[in-house]
Each structure stands twice: as structure tokens, then as C-alpha cells.
Write an enzyme that holds these catalytic residues in place. Sequence first.
Site, mmCIF file in Angstrom:
data_model
loop_
_atom_site.group_PDB
_atom_site.id
_atom_site.type_symbol
_atom_site.label_atom_id
_atom_site.label_comp_id
_atom_site.label_asym_id
_atom_site.label_seq_id
_atom_site.Cartn_x
_atom_site.Cartn_y
_atom_site.Cartn_z
ATOM 1 C CB VAL A 1 40.511 -3.899 -68.997
ATOM 2 C CG1 VAL A 1 41.508 -4.113 -67.859
ATOM 3 C CG2 VAL A 1 39.660 -2.663 -68.712
ATOM 4 C CD1 TRP B 1 33.928 1.690 -60.918
ATOM 5 C CD2 TRP B 1 33.311 2.760 -59.060
ATOM 6 N NE1 TRP B 1 32.866 2.492 -61.249
ATOM 7 C CE2 TRP B 1 32.457 3.161 -60.124
ATOM 8 C CE3 TRP B 1 33.100 3.302 -57.793
ATOM 9 C CZ2 TRP B 1 31.441 4.084 -59.954
ATOM 10 C CZ3 TRP B 1 32.077 4.219 -57.619
ATOM 11 C CH2 TRP B 1 31.255 4.591 -58.697
ATOM 12 C CB SER C 1 37.836 -7.036 -72.352
ATOM 13 O OG SER C 1 38.864 -7.012 -71.369
ATOM 14 C CG ASN D 1 38.370 -0.240 -71.482
ATOM 15 O OD1 ASN D 1 37.729 -0.490 -70.466
ATOM 16 N ND2 ASN D 1 37.824 -0.322 -72.685
ATOM 17 C CE1 TYR E 1 29.606 1.934 -63.517
ATOM 18 C CE2 TYR E 1 29.461 4.323 -63.672
ATOM 19 C CZ TYR E 1 30.219 3.162 -63.613
ATOM 20 O OH TYR E 1 31.591 3.246 -63.660
ATOM 21 N NE ARG F 1 32.553 -14.926 -74.344
ATOM 22 C CZ ARG F 1 31.898 -15.182 -75.463
ATOM 23 N NH1 ARG F 1 31.215 -16.301 -75.590
ATOM 24 N NH2 ARG F 1 31.930 -14.331 -76.478
#
Length: 316
Positions: free
Chosen positions: A132, A249, A130, A103, A18, A152
Amino acid sequence: MLAAPVNPSDLNQIEGTYPVKGRFSIVEGERVAVGGNEGVGVVTAVGNGVCDFAVGDWVVPRRAGEFGTWCTHTVVGQEQVTKVPLEWRHNVDALTVGSMKVNPSTAYRLLRDYVDLVPGDWVIQNGANSGVGRAVIQMARAIGVRTINVVRDRSPEEYGLLERELRLLGADLVVRDTELSSDTFKTQIRALGAVKLGLNCVGGRMALSMTKHLSAGATLASYGGMSRQPVVMPTSLLLFKDIAARGFWMNRWYEHCGKEERDDMWREILEMAGQGRFVTQPMELAKWSDLPLDEAQALVATAVAWGGAKHAFVFP
């Protein structure tokens, strides 16, 4: 500390992959750092000359990497934390405050910074279940924007439960990733109108399949890469549909934002939460005082696992 969530970026930081590194110190001859970049704490004491904080104030780290949040107590400089005013957190618990910086704030910015969305517009996103993704659903609903939510593939029973859960949050359409290339879905999405914004946190083939459904002139904003596969953009989408690809980001945004803009965002998120118009993703809470080291390590390792539960440390 009161509460501190475990995010995929925390594990990435531990792995050394990271961009934001932890703050290391030497303890008994070893170089060590405390993990965790997000959370909320309560001030228990202030030093001489501190005038902006008082005992009892709730505070959050000003920036990632300022100090590790996975701890019961820490000593920080007043420039390392930001106060969360009492009036912002009416009817809001510590876990919601402690998890607002990553998030929910990412979702907030994604819906505002790339496309001028108006009520009735459509957004498509993968990773819709998720943290977010769930925040995008709720925040889009609040401004009248409609969402197509890709998840998914899973068993029919599991998919049915997840679809109902996301629809209760405000999702307009939920679709399996395996259905993105089907004629049925292509016909369905053509009837919806312009899809102006795509949000990607997965990458790889799922991102490509989703991007093909964006309308001409739309933007694909990537904010994660859970598949660890690259985002591929065919030349045809660039030439014939003028799709723009952008990257987001949250840490970079915090580095360049103004205090007023940041405070307005946090205030609105917490206001939505206090009014019941926004809820954080479900989390499994790990009580710090009862947590053996090996279980804590396993908990952190699942932060990037497909389908893994979201965890948070809570402190007595």
C-alpha cells in the site's frame, strides 16, 4: 488460476482472526477450505445459460471469501467473479491484475475518501515500503500530492538502498521511524506546510509518533496493524489539534460501493500500470507445480513477518 498473491489477511483468515471466513466443505470426512482471497484466473469453460463470460476472459473474485484463489482450477458461479475487460489490461501482466484489488485499491481510496487533497498538499505514512505504501507514493505523485514516508530503522546500507528505491517511485521525503522525534525532523516538517492526512498500517508507538506531526484538523486513517499494538490518540491531539481518527477496510468498501465506482477505480489503476506510471511491489514468485507443501506453508507464514518478502503463487 493465473496468479494469486499472499497477503497478511490470508494468514489472518487461516488463523481464524479475520472477519471474512473461508468457504468450507467436507472432503473425505474433513472440513477444509482453499486459502487465498485475491488473484486472477482465466475462464476455460462456461455452463449453460452463462452469457456475460466467455472462454478466455480474465476474472477476479467479486468479494473476499467467495472462493479460495490458491488453486490451479476452480468452479464458480458467475455472480462470484468480475470480468476484467481486455482493454483495461493493455500492457499489463497477470500478476498486476491479480494483485490490484487489495493494496493498490486501498491506496487509491485512502487518497480520495478522507481529505480533499490538492496538488502541493502533504501526506505522511508509515509502512511506506509496503504494498500500500508504495502505491500511495505513486498515486500521490500522479495527482501532485507530496509524501513523507516513514520506514523502520535498519542498517545504513539497507536504508540507503530503500530510500533510493522509494524516491525512484516518487517519494518526496523518506525518514526512519527513530528520527520522528528528533529536533532535526521537527524543524524539517514545520517548513513543509500543512500535513493533512496520515496513513497508518503499523499502530503502536510508531503511529503515535507519526500522528504528532499532523497539522490541525488533519485526519489519521488506519488500514492495518502490523505491530499488533493499539493505535493510541492522546487527548491533546483531539482537543488542541482536532485530529480525526478513521479506519479503512477495503472489504467493507467493496460491500457498499457501486459497480461504476469500482470499475472506474480498477480501470484507472490498470491504466496507470499499462502506461508505466504504477508498478506493484516486488514479489517473489512461487511456481505452484514445483512447490512442496512445507515450503508453501512457510511462504504463507512469512506474510505477516516484519521485513518479509511479498510472495505470489503463479500457475502454469
